[in-house]
Scaffold this active site. Structure first.
Site, PDB file in Angstrom:
ATOM      1  N   GLU A  37      29.293  38.901  44.907  1.00  0.00           N
ATOM      2  CA  GLU A  37      29.210  38.040  45.918  1.00  0.00           C
ATOM      3  C   GLU A  37      30.564  37.670  46.678  1.00  0.00           C
ATOM      4  O   GLU A  37      30.747  36.639  47.285  1.00  0.00           O
ATOM      5  CB  GLU A  37      28.330  36.942  45.826  1.00  0.00           C
ATOM      6  CG  GLU A  37      27.014  37.101  44.901  1.00  0.00           C
ATOM      7  CD  GLU A  37      26.105  37.933  45.992  1.00  0.00           C
ATOM      8  OE1 GLU A  37      26.340  37.964  47.182  1.00  0.00           O
ATOM      9  OE2 GLU A  37      25.261  38.522  45.306  1.00  0.00           O
TER      10      GLU A  37
ATOM     11  N   TYR B  84      17.920  35.065  46.889  1.00  0.00           N
ATOM     12  CA  TYR B  84      17.046  35.011  48.053  1.00  0.00           C
ATOM     13  C   TYR B  84      17.533  36.204  49.007  1.00  0.00           C
ATOM     14  O   TYR B  84      16.970  36.327  50.244  1.00  0.00           O
ATOM     15  CB  TYR B  84      17.377  33.824  48.800  1.00  0.00           C
ATOM     16  CG  TYR B  84      18.725  33.568  49.077  1.00  0.00           C
ATOM     17  CD1 TYR B  84      19.228  34.034  50.659  1.00  0.00           C
ATOM     18  CD2 TYR B  84      19.745  32.854  48.487  1.00  0.00           C
ATOM     19  CE1 TYR B  84      20.612  33.931  50.647  1.00  0.00           C
ATOM     20  CE2 TYR B  84      21.083  32.597  48.804  1.00  0.00           C
ATOM     21  CZ  TYR B  84      21.584  33.203  49.881  1.00  0.00           C
ATOM     22  OH  TYR B  84      22.898  33.125  50.316  1.00  0.00           O
ATOM     23  N   GLY B  85      18.204  37.024  48.610  1.00  0.00           N
ATOM     24  CA  GLY B  85      18.585  38.373  49.216  1.00  0.00           C
ATOM     25  C   GLY B  85      18.293  39.571  48.165  1.00  0.00           C
ATOM     26  O   GLY B  85      17.383  39.795  47.843  1.00  0.00           O
TER      27      GLY B  85
END
Length: 314
Positions: free
Chosen positions: A158, A79-80
């Site tokens: 991440e 989503y990024g």
């Protein structure tokens, strides 16, 4: 550079005029490059990197010979930056959304779009209204025999505060229209418990200023923001993300209204400081290093951050 300085000082320019002359002759183009690199108008084409978005449906996989799908495969939801930068092998991908979350630029980035002393801002998800809030993004199907390596890669990518969780993903525009059942996806969310969580302590104007003046090993923070906004506009026409849209408008306003003066002020200060050196060869050497730094990724943001700090301390 040394020959230029010798000629400039031999021309009779006063010491007070020297910084402006050097700026105009050598550094002014940095402003033009900064403007062109930082913000494109609506009439200009998308960056070259968005070619894969323009052909989203025709290029389902990023492998020449993707493995056959099996029940042991996993799906990863991005989503990024994962929406436009899938640097891992996948069998296919789908556009869609998850229910009950809001996307917010509430996570500090110290390893991708910022550095520890000048953090950038990137997105995470916050719980929202289960029946109203949607976050749009892309789900990637990872082959069973590749998922170990892919998850290890993403765990590292991440690592600054993000944790895995699992959620239902719905096809775009909606499950009923697409005829697809929801699928279970893995996604990475930065919770409020991690050390780099910034939250909403600073509202949109402050977050925008941070994005405007931050850069890291993966590039300028504004590039992350604009790429995400362009991807959402292209893949999900009509979808509304007020937080994202407000940030884009605010950062573009900073670029148009504040950046030229801030850059000029910062460069004149740097040049004036260098001219305090007594030896001409040392001045030339330091000016060359300054020019080189300005032209490197993050050079613009380094100057902008310093100028904003000086302004706030004044």
């Amino acid at each position: 550079m040394l020959g230029y300085l010798q000629g400039l000082k031999g021309s009779g320019s006063g010491s007070e005029q020297l910084p402006s002359d050097i700026y105009s002759e050598i550094f002014a183009d940095v402003l033009v490059a900064a403007k062109e690199n930082g913000c494109k108008t609506n009439g200009q084409e998308k960056p070259e990197g968005f070619s894969m978005l323009r052909s989203f449906d025709s290029e389902a996989s990023n492998q020449l010979e993707p493995p056959a799908a099996t029940d042991a495969d996993v799906w990863i939801f991005g989503y990024g930056s994962l929406v436009w930068k899938a640097d891992f092998p996948y069998i296919n991908r789908r556009r869609g959304f998850v229910w009950g979350y809001k996307r917010r630029f509430y996570q500090h980035s110290i390893d991708h779009r910022g550095i520890p002393e000048r953090p950038g801002r990137v997105v995470t998800l916050l719980p929202g209204d289960p029946g109203q809030d949607r976050v749009y993004g892309v789900a990637y199907r990872i082959a069973a025999n590749q998922k170990g390596a892919v998850l290890d890669h993403l765990d590292y990518r991440e690592k600054n505060g993000y944790e895995r969780c699992s959620l239902e993903f719905h096809g775009y525009p909606n499950t009923t229209a697409s005829g697809e059942e929801p699928i279970q996806v893995i996604m990475y969310v930065a919770t409020q418990a991690n050390d780099s969580y910034a939250g909403d302590v600073w509202q949109v104007p402050c977050i925008a200023k941070q994005i405007f003046s931050s850069a890291g090993p993966s590039g300028p923070n504004r590039e992350y923001l604009f790429n995400l906004a362009a991807a959402m506009e292209h893949l999900f026409p009509g979808a509304v993300d007020e937080h994202l849209e407000e940030l884009v408008a605010c950062v573009k306003r900073h670029i148009a209204e504040d950046e030229p003066n801030l850059m000029r002020h910062a460069l004149l200060q740097e040049i004036s400081g260098i001219l305090q050196e007594k030896q001409l060869p040392e001045q030339a050497k330091r000016l060359e290093k300054l020019l080189e730094r300005c032209q490197q990724p993050g050079g613009r943001e380094w100057l902008l951050h310093g100028a904003l700090q000086s302004r706030s301390e004044a």
